[in-house]
Each structure stands twice: as structure tokens, then as C-alpha cells.
Design a protein around this motif. Structure first.
Motif, PDB file in Angstrom:
ATOM      1  N   ILE A 103       0.831  -1.198   0.000  1.00 23.49           N
ATOM      2  CA  ILE A 103       0.000   0.000   0.000  1.00 23.49           C
ATOM      3  C   ILE A 103       0.872   1.258   0.000  1.00 23.49           C
ATOM      4  CG2 ILE A 103      -1.621   1.369   1.363  1.00 23.49           C
ATOM      5  CD1 ILE A 103      -3.022  -0.934   0.066  1.00 23.49           C
ATOM      6  N   SER A 104       1.902   1.268   0.832  1.00 24.88           N
ATOM      7  CA  SER A 104       2.789   2.432   0.927  1.00 24.88           C
ATOM      8  C   SER A 104       3.508   2.696  -0.390  1.00 24.88           C
ATOM      9  CB  SER A 104       3.815   2.233   2.044  1.00 24.88           C
ATOM     10  OG  SER A 104       3.187   2.179   3.308  1.00 24.88           O
ATOM     11  N   PHE A 105       3.987   1.631  -1.020  1.00 26.19           N
ATOM     12  CA  PHE A 105       4.701   1.773  -2.284  1.00 26.19           C
ATOM     13  C   PHE A 105       3.795   2.367  -3.353  1.00 26.19           C
ATOM     14  CE2 PHE A 105       6.376   0.419  -6.361  1.00 26.19           C
ATOM     15  CZ  PHE A 105       7.742   0.583  -6.217  1.00 26.19           C
ATOM     16  N   ALA A 106       2.573   1.849  -3.442  1.00 25.94           N
ATOM     17  CA  ALA A 106       1.621   2.357  -4.436  1.00 25.94           C
ATOM     18  C   ALA A 106       1.283   3.819  -4.180  1.00 25.94           C
ATOM     19  CB  ALA A 106       0.352   1.510  -4.420  1.00 25.94           C
ATOM     20  N   ASP A 107       1.217   4.194  -2.912  1.00 26.19           N
ATOM     21  CA  ASP A 107       0.895   5.575  -2.553  1.00 26.19           C
ATOM     22  C   ASP A 107       2.049   6.514  -2.890  1.00 26.19           C
ATOM     23  OD1 ASP A 107      -0.779   7.608  -1.118  1.00 26.19           O
ATOM     24  OD2 ASP A 107       0.935   7.617   0.242  1.00 26.19           O
ATOM     25  N   GLU A 108       3.266   6.041  -2.692  1.00 22.87           N
ATOM     26  CA  GLU A 108       4.443   6.870  -2.925  1.00 22.87           C
ATOM     27  C   GLU A 108       4.801   6.984  -4.410  1.00 22.87           C
ATOM     28  OE1 GLU A 108       7.400   4.962  -0.567  1.00 22.87           O
ATOM     29  OE2 GLU A 108       6.305   5.286   1.303  1.00 22.87           O
ATOM     30  N   GLU A 109       4.553   5.925  -5.165  1.00 20.00           N
ATOM     31  CA  GLU A 109       4.900   5.916  -6.589  1.00 20.00           C
ATOM     32  C   GLU A 109       3.710   5.433  -7.421  1.00 20.00           C
ATOM     33  OE1 GLU A 109       8.835   4.811  -7.732  1.00 20.00           O
ATOM     34  OE2 GLU A 109       9.404   4.390  -5.668  1.00 20.00           O
ATOM     35  N   PRO A 110       2.604   6.180  -7.392  1.00 22.08           N
ATOM     36  CA  PRO A 110       1.376   5.717  -8.039  1.00 22.08           C
ATOM     37  C   PRO A 110       1.496   5.493  -9.546  1.00 22.08           C
ATOM     38  CG  PRO A 110       1.195   8.031  -7.423  1.00 22.08           C
ATOM     39  CD  PRO A 110       2.424   7.499  -6.756  1.00 22.08           C
ATOM     40  N   HIS A 111       2.207   6.382 -10.238  1.00 20.50           N
ATOM     41  CA  HIS A 111       2.290   6.248 -11.691  1.00 20.50           C
ATOM     42  C   HIS A 111       3.082   5.008 -12.103  1.00 20.50           C
ATOM     43  CE1 HIS A 111       0.262   9.964 -12.253  1.00 20.50           C
ATOM     44  NE2 HIS A 111       1.231  10.722 -11.773  1.00 20.50           N
ATOM     45  N   ARG A 112       4.179   4.763 -11.414  1.00 18.05           N
ATOM     46  CA  ARG A 112       4.981   3.582 -11.747  1.00 18.05           C
ATOM     47  C   ARG A 112       4.234   2.313 -11.358  1.00 18.05           C
ATOM     48  NH1 ARG A 112      11.089   3.943  -9.951  1.00 18.05           N
ATOM     49  NH2 ARG A 112      10.998   1.963 -11.067  1.00 18.05           N
TER      50      ARG A 112
END
Length: 202
Positions: A96-105
Motif C-alpha cells: 500500500i505504501s509503495f503504491a501511494d508513494e509511486e502511483p504512476h509507476r
């Protein structure tokens, strides 16, 4: 404009992927094109296609880098826990944190579609499979009475649920539903599913 012999093939590949990552981070997937990547590194599109088969190949390799970063982050965060249940819950929070921090990638990994009839190469499938393998590894000691098939299916179901939360969170649909904490929602989903599947402790 640079010449082909100014950099090695590997150097051009690295330059192109780094440029593509920057474009994705600032403009999203819709902003990515071979022309923009080539211009960013000072080469022609023709030179770019001496390194990559086509734009789909470049995106696959870009997505592979994203999956590698996510996998490394998961391993790093998991290392703080010894208990399998805590390790599983940490995987969800990290995702969840990764998706929030780098949503476009993150979105590009799952939104990119290859031409009809074309399948991702085995090396890319293996990178995706590693995510599920992390879940399966910590599910096994919690559900020793379950078959390997059941554990594999549970890992897929659990991860699909967390992935769904990510999609809703990034599209702001959870805000409309009145969800205040995506991490708390993820914790609830995972802990309750695991409790049912493993008869886990309270």
C-alpha cells in the motif's frame, strides 16, 4: 544529438529506462512515448529501437525495475519481523505504501497491456510470481494443515484483495466511501482473512 558510439548498448538502455521513469513520475503513463524518451537521452528513436524491440519492450523492462524495487522494499520491511503473521501483515502495508508513494509507476505495471495474442516473457512472469511466493512462504507455517494448492490459492486471494484496495485508493474511490485510513482497511482485510484461513490467534 548523440551518436550511437557515444555510449554502449547497456549505457543507452540504462539512460532510456531512467528517462522513462522520470517521464512516468511526472506525466503518468499517458505521457510516455518513444519520441520523448529518445529526446530526453539525446538519441534518435531509431537508436532506441536498436536497444529495445519496441515501446512495449521498454515498458516491460521499466515495469521489471519497478517490481524489483517493490520486492526489495518488501524484503527489507519484512526483515523487521520474525512472526509469520506479522510478516504477512507487513507485506500488505508495504504494498500500500509503495503504491501511494509511486502511483504512476505502480499503475503502469498493472495497466500496461501487450498486443492481443502476445504474452509477457517468462522472466517478467517470474518477477510477478516472486510477490506471491513471499505470501506463500509465510502462510505455510501458519496453515500447516492446508495443502500447497490451498496455500497458493489463498495467497492469490489475499493479494488480490490488497491490490483492489490499492486501485480504489489511488482512484480516490475510498474517499467517496468514507474510508479514513487505507492502512487500517488493509489491516482489517488481511487479519480477518488470515484468521479464517489459518484459525489464527486473536
Amino acid at each position: 544529438m548523440a551518436r550511437r558510439n557515444d555510449h554502449s548498448r547497456d549505457e543507452i538502455k540504462e539512460m532510456a529506462l531512467a528517462a522513462a521513469e522520470k517521464i512516468i513520475s511526472t506525466e503518468g503513463a499517458k505521457g510516455l512515448s518513444a519520441r520523448k524518451v529518445a529526446a530526453a537521452i539525446g538519441y534518435t528513436v531509431g537508436t532506441l529501437y536498436l536497444v529495445f524491440d519496441n515501446l512495449d519492450d521498454l515498458i516491460l523492462q521499466l515495469n521489471a525495475r519497478t517490481l524489483d524495487r517493490l520486492h526489495d522494499r518488501m524484503l527489507e520491511d519484512q526483515a523487521r519481523h520474525n512472526d509469520p503473521l506479522e510478516r504477512l501483515l507487513q507485506l500488505g502495508h508495504t504494498y500500500i505504501s509503495f503504491a501511494d508513494e509511486e502511483p504512476h509507476r505502480w499503475e503502469l505495471v498493472f495497466e500496461h497491456r501487450l498486443p492481443e495474442g502476445q504474452q509477457p516473457p517468462d522472466w517478467f512472469r517470474e518477477k510477478v510470481a516472486r510477490m506471491f511466493a513471499l505470501v506463500e512462504a509465510d502462510l505455510q507455517p501458519l496453515a500447516s494443515n492446508r495443502s500447497s494448492r490451498e496455500i497458493k490459492q489463498a495467497a492469490a486471494a489475499l493479494w488480490s484483495g490488497v491490490h483492489g484496495i490499492c486501485i480504489l485508493a489511488i482512484s480516490k474511490q475510498l474517499d467517496v466511501a468514507g474510508v479514513e485510513s487505507v492502512q487500517e482497511l488493509t489491516q482489517s482485510l488481511m487479519s480477518n482473512y488470515l484468521k479464517g484461513f489459518t484459525n489464527a490467534r486473536e
